[in-house]
Scaffold this motif. Structure first.
Motif, short mmCIF file in Angstrom:
data_model
loop_
_atom_site.label_atom_id
_atom_site.label_comp_id
_atom_site.label_asym_id
_atom_site.label_seq_id
_atom_site.Cartn_x
_atom_site.Cartn_y
_atom_site.Cartn_z
N VAL A 1 -34.75 15.20 -18.66
CA VAL A 1 -35.59 16.08 -19.33
C VAL A 1 -35.85 15.30 -20.77
CG1 VAL A 1 -36.04 18.19 -20.89
CG2 VAL A 1 -34.78 18.39 -18.42
N PHE A 2 -37.14 14.84 -21.18
CA PHE A 2 -37.17 14.42 -22.30
C PHE A 2 -37.78 15.34 -23.34
CE2 PHE A 2 -38.68 11.11 -19.18
CZ PHE A 2 -37.86 10.05 -19.53
N VAL A 3 -36.98 14.92 -24.67
CA VAL A 3 -37.31 15.64 -25.64
C VAL A 3 -38.15 14.95 -26.75
CG1 VAL A 3 -36.10 17.20 -27.55
CG2 VAL A 3 -35.02 16.82 -25.24
N THR A 4 -38.91 15.52 -27.07
CA THR A 4 -39.90 14.75 -28.19
C THR A 4 -40.47 15.75 -29.24
OG1 THR A 4 -41.76 13.36 -28.53
CG2 THR A 4 -41.84 15.02 -26.92
N ALA A 5 -40.77 15.29 -30.57
CA ALA A 5 -41.14 16.06 -31.69
C ALA A 5 -42.72 16.30 -31.55
CB ALA A 5 -40.77 15.62 -32.99
N TYR A 6 -43.46 15.03 -31.39
CA TYR A 6 -44.67 15.02 -31.41
C TYR A 6 -44.82 13.50 -31.00
CZ TYR A 6 -49.72 15.20 -32.72
OH TYR A 6 -50.88 14.96 -32.74
N ASP A 7 -45.64 13.64 -29.81
CA ASP A 7 -46.00 12.21 -29.41
C ASP A 7 -47.03 12.39 -28.33
OD1 ASP A 7 -46.15 9.55 -28.51
OD2 ASP A 7 -44.17 9.38 -28.74
N GLU A 8 -48.10 12.27 -28.80
CA GLU A 8 -49.32 12.61 -27.73
C GLU A 8 -49.28 11.72 -26.55
OE1 GLU A 8 -53.42 13.92 -29.60
OE2 GLU A 8 -52.37 12.62 -30.90
N TYR A 9 -48.83 10.42 -26.78
CA TYR A 9 -48.98 9.39 -25.66
C TYR A 9 -47.84 9.78 -24.60
CZ TYR A 9 -48.75 5.13 -23.15
OH TYR A 9 -48.91 4.21 -22.32
N ALA A 10 -46.75 9.97 -25.17
CA ALA A 10 -45.77 10.34 -24.27
C ALA A 10 -45.93 11.69 -23.57
CB ALA A 10 -44.35 10.73 -25.02
N LEU A 11 -46.64 12.57 -24.02
CA LEU A 11 -46.79 13.99 -23.42
C LEU A 11 -47.67 13.77 -22.34
CD1 LEU A 11 -47.06 16.74 -26.48
CD2 LEU A 11 -45.00 15.66 -24.87
N ARG A 12 -48.76 13.18 -22.65
CA ARG A 12 -49.72 12.83 -21.49
C ARG A 12 -48.97 12.13 -20.10
NH1 ARG A 12 -53.82 10.92 -24.72
NH2 ARG A 12 -53.15 8.77 -24.48
N ALA A 13 -48.14 10.98 -20.55
CA ALA A 13 -47.27 10.41 -19.41
C ALA A 13 -46.46 11.24 -18.83
CB ALA A 13 -46.85 9.00 -20.10
N PHE A 14 -45.97 12.15 -19.44
CA PHE A 14 -44.99 13.02 -18.96
C PHE A 14 -45.71 14.05 -18.01
CE2 PHE A 14 -42.26 13.01 -22.97
CZ PHE A 14 -41.76 11.56 -22.40
N ASP A 15 -46.88 14.58 -18.51
CA ASP A 15 -47.78 15.46 -17.69
C ASP A 15 -48.18 14.85 -16.28
OD1 ASP A 15 -47.63 17.88 -18.89
OD2 ASP A 15 -49.17 17.09 -20.16
N LEU A 16 -48.31 13.54 -16.54
CA LEU A 16 -48.97 12.69 -15.17
C LEU A 16 -47.58 12.43 -14.21
CD1 LEU A 16 -51.21 10.09 -16.96
CD2 LEU A 16 -51.95 11.84 -15.38
N ALA A 17 -46.61 12.38 -14.82
CA ALA A 17 -45.47 11.96 -13.92
C ALA A 17 -44.76 13.27 -13.33
CB ALA A 17 -44.59 11.11 -14.54
N ALA A 18 -45.25 14.52 -14.08
CA ALA A 18 -44.43 15.66 -13.57
C ALA A 18 -43.08 15.55 -13.92
CB ALA A 18 -44.68 16.01 -12.24
N VAL A 19 -42.57 15.03 -15.15
CA VAL A 19 -41.23 15.05 -15.38
C VAL A 19 -41.14 16.12 -16.51
CG1 VAL A 19 -40.76 12.65 -15.24
CG2 VAL A 19 -41.51 13.66 -17.44
N ASP A 20 -40.10 16.90 -16.84
CA ASP A 20 -40.02 18.17 -17.47
C ASP A 20 -39.42 17.59 -18.86
OD1 ASP A 20 -40.05 20.31 -18.22
OD2 ASP A 20 -37.87 21.03 -17.64
N TYR A 21 -40.37 18.39 -19.99
CA TYR A 21 -40.03 17.77 -21.23
C TYR A 21 -39.90 19.00 -22.20
CZ TYR A 21 -45.06 18.51 -21.86
OH TYR A 21 -46.24 18.80 -21.55
N VAL A 22 -39.14 19.04 -23.21
CA VAL A 22 -39.24 20.05 -24.14
C VAL A 22 -39.92 19.59 -25.53
CG1 VAL A 22 -37.78 21.78 -23.01
CG2 VAL A 22 -36.82 19.85 -24.74
N LEU A 23 -40.32 20.15 -26.42
CA LEU A 23 -40.74 19.93 -27.70
C LEU A 23 -39.67 20.43 -28.79
CD1 LEU A 23 -44.60 20.53 -27.32
CD2 LEU A 23 -43.60 18.42 -27.57
N LYS A 24 -39.60 19.53 -29.81
CA LYS A 24 -38.90 19.89 -30.85
C LYS A 24 -39.82 20.56 -31.86
CE LYS A 24 -36.96 15.49 -31.11
NZ LYS A 24 -36.16 14.49 -31.70
N PRO A 25 -39.45 21.81 -32.41
CA PRO A 25 -38.16 22.34 -32.34
C PRO A 25 -38.12 23.06 -31.18
CG PRO A 25 -39.51 23.09 -34.25
CD PRO A 25 -40.29 22.21 -33.45
N VAL A 26 -36.80 23.18 -30.35
CA VAL A 26 -36.89 23.68 -29.21
C VAL A 26 -36.88 25.13 -29.11
CG1 VAL A 26 -35.10 23.88 -27.01
CG2 VAL A 26 -35.45 21.73 -28.27
#
Lengths: 351, 260
Positions: B85-110
């Motif tokens: 599970v990736f955790v990120t505060a704010y990273d548009e680029y990463a979020l797009r990549a996560f969506d495409l790859a269907a990996v789970d991620y949570v945003l900070k603050p969790v």
């Protein structure tokens, strides 16, 4: 000027000239009943249009003042004078050809005094029209300059704000705050105070140009306090402002971009973290402020994007205020601790 | 048997808060530790072999994505990879990549409700995984595939400085590129050069049809590959045309060699 040489510009001017010529023809018919309107109209148009074309196109052959699109100095007078004189002669010849009249030869039989009077008469009209075009051109140019400057200033302000309020930093700070609320309410409150001060200074920095160095140090301390809560043990700070320099006036948010760079590109990527120190000192009639970090160093940071905008802003604002008297240098730190040194040097201004 | 987890997060407060949040939502999950940076995350994960890995994207030393990639390659054969599970505060680029790859991620603050959803997904994933299937590799492949945006400029010549000479190396002559600390080794049939750049910066400027990444630190010219040999443990090794070096293929990229 932006659209100075565009076809639209010339068409607009030609239209105006034709209107003015028609007006002159009408005036002449009223004042001198011996001529038909048609012949006056033809002469007025041919003299007016040739005069205008000589002046308006002639401008481009002569070195022009970028502020008005007109020639500089004496040429500004010489060009319309030349245009009016030659325009009168050439325009009269064309008028003769078109109407079948013979105004040129009629002119020859006139006395020198009448000739001069005639030239003065048309010269005044030509001069007034030329002056009108010169003035409107200049006004338009300055209006454009003002609009561009305003737009650029607004863009810079927006970019400055964006670089200050980097979303990643903001959300991470808020996440820390959220964690603190339940774990340590007092520290949470303290952190919130720092955040409020930081946000306020960021938002108001675009409105005040200068403030005392002590205020700048306070804002830097706010930002560093936030970063310390986030980075924990990995960040050590020391701020040193000698008492006699507290009142020195500096541009607002002068240190903020430098401190932010030191953290973001020097210390945050450094696994062990490190120390950031901000020292102000007097050097003759100059104020010198050093921002030093013991992070990964310039080489590693150089590939990172985003360092440049903040530094560029600092340089720009320093040179706006102090020209060549202020400098910002970025260099590798020379001692064993390594890292980067950003040094600002500016004339000491005490209120 | 209870699930174990590892949290990789460089900000101590956030790490502690995520741990507390998890304790409330999923009491049976044993958090084996907190890694304060990228390299530590890799080392601790290899040591503890957790079932679940919470990876902060922006960490010193390695990004969360780089750490995941390294783990996928270093992970011992025969044991399933952790669910990530990736955790990120704010990273548009990463979020797009996560969506495409269907990996789970949570945003900070969790947020509690969002973390609850993640925990549910993880439990389902672990139940499936006990049956032997693992999606982690596929997800990472997609993540890394989407993580290399093609640059607008294609390299045709690489300038490699050596002393006071600069060698102009034609990209077509390069048999393979290998990451070496802060440098990249360029290996041609005749000799090798070192250039001061990272493989990550070089990759987008290469034609991925012709240059294949076969390992985290290796990119090889496809038409220089002579054979790909699989040993009894399933590991692939490449032999090259015009060079005696053998290149290992990591698990993440073994799908490139399927035979026809």
């Amino acid at each position: 000027m932006s659209n100075d040489a565009s076809p639209r510009h010339f068409l607009r001017h030609a239209g105006l000239v034709i209107c003015i010529n028609t007006l002159i023809a009408a005036c002449l018919v009223v004042s001198d009943a011996g001529k038909t309107f048609l012949s006056q109209f033809i002469y007025a148009q041919s003299i007016g249009l040739v005069t205008w074309a000589l002046i308006d196109f002639g401008r481009f052959a002569i070195q022009r003042d970028p502020d008005s699109g007109w020639p500089k100095g004496w040429r500004a007078i010489a060009l319309p004078a030349f245009g009016v004189t030659v325009g009168n002669i050439v325009g009269s010849v064309i008028g003769d050809l078109l109407t079948g009249l013979d105004r040129m030869s009629v002119l020859h039989h006139h006395s020198t005094r009448e000739m001069l009077g005639h030239l003065l008469y048309f010269g005044t009209i030509g001069g007034v029209v030329a002056y009108f075009f010169w003035a409107t051109g200049r006004a338009k140019h300055f209006a454009e300059v003002i609009a561009t400057t305003r737009r650029e200033a607004a863009e810079t302000q927006l970019m400055l704000l964006q670089s200050q309020l980097e979303p990643h930093m903001l959300f991470n700070t808020l996440a820390n705050l959220r964690a603190l609320i339940s774990a340590d309410p007092n520290r949470a409150q303290e952190m919130l105070d720092h955040l409020i001060a930081f946000l306020r200074s960021t938002l108001s920095a675009s409105r005040t140009v200068q403030h005392p160095l002590s205020t700048e140090f306070e804002r830097t301390a706010d930002y560093l306090a936030l970063m310390k809560i986030r980075m924990g043990e990995r960040l050590a700070t020391d701020l040193d402002l000698p008492g006699d320099l507290a009142g020195a006036m500096v541009p607002t948010l002068l240190l903020q971009p430098l401190v932010e760079n030191a953290i973001k590109h020097g210390l945050e990527p450094h696994i062990a973290g490190g120390r950031i120190s901000v020292h102000a000192r007097r050097d003759g009639r100059h104020l010198v402020i050093d921002v030093r970090d013991t992070g990964v160093g310039l080489d590693a940071a150089a590939s990172a994007q985003g360092t440049q905008f903040g530094l560029e802003q600092v340089r720009k604002r320093l040179s706006t205020r102090h020209g060549d008297l202020a400098t910002l240098t970025l260099s590798a730190a020379t001692d064993a601790a390594g890292g980067t040194l950003a040094s600002v040097r500016l004339p000491l201004e005490t209120p | 048997m209870n699930a174990t987890a590892l949290i990789a997060e460089d900000e101590p407060l956030l790490a502690a808060s995520l741990q507390a949040e998890l304790r409330g939502q999923w009491p049976e999950l044993a958090v084996a530790g907190i890694a304060p940076n990228g390299p530590a995350a890799v080392a601790m994960a290899l040591e503890h072999r957790p079932d679940v890995l919470f990876l902060d994207v922006r960490m010193p030393g390695r990004t969360g994505i780089e750490a995941a990639q390294e783990l996928a390659e270093e992970w011992p054969e025969g044991t399933p990879l952790p669910l990530i599970v990736f955790v990120t505060a704010y990273d548009e680029y990463a979020l797009r990549a996560f969506d495409l790859a269907a990996v789970d991620y949570v945003l900070k603050p969790v947020r509690a409700d969002r973390l609850a959803l993640t925990c549910t997904r993880l439990k389902e994933g672990l139940a499936k995984r006990r049956g032997g299937a693992s999606d982690t590799l596929d997800q990472l492949r997609q993540l890394l595939g989407g993580a290399v945006p093609a640059a607008s400029t294609r390299l045709t010549v690489i300038q490699a400085s050596a002393g006071n000479a600069i060698h102009m190396v034609r990209v077509d002559d390069v048999i393979y590129f290998e990451a070496a600390d802060k440098y990249v080794r360029l290996v041609t049939a005749e000799r090798e050069h070192l250039i001061r750049t990272s493989l990550r910066e070089l990759l987008p400027q290469l034609d991925t049809q012709r240059f294949w990444q076969v390992h985290r630190g290796t990119v090889v010219r496809a038409d220089a590959i002579a054979t790909a040999t699989r040993d009894e443990s399933g590991k692939l090794t490449l032999s090259l045309r015009g060079h005696t070096d053998k290149l290992p293929v990591s698990r993440l990229y073994s799908h490139l060699f399927k035979g026809m």
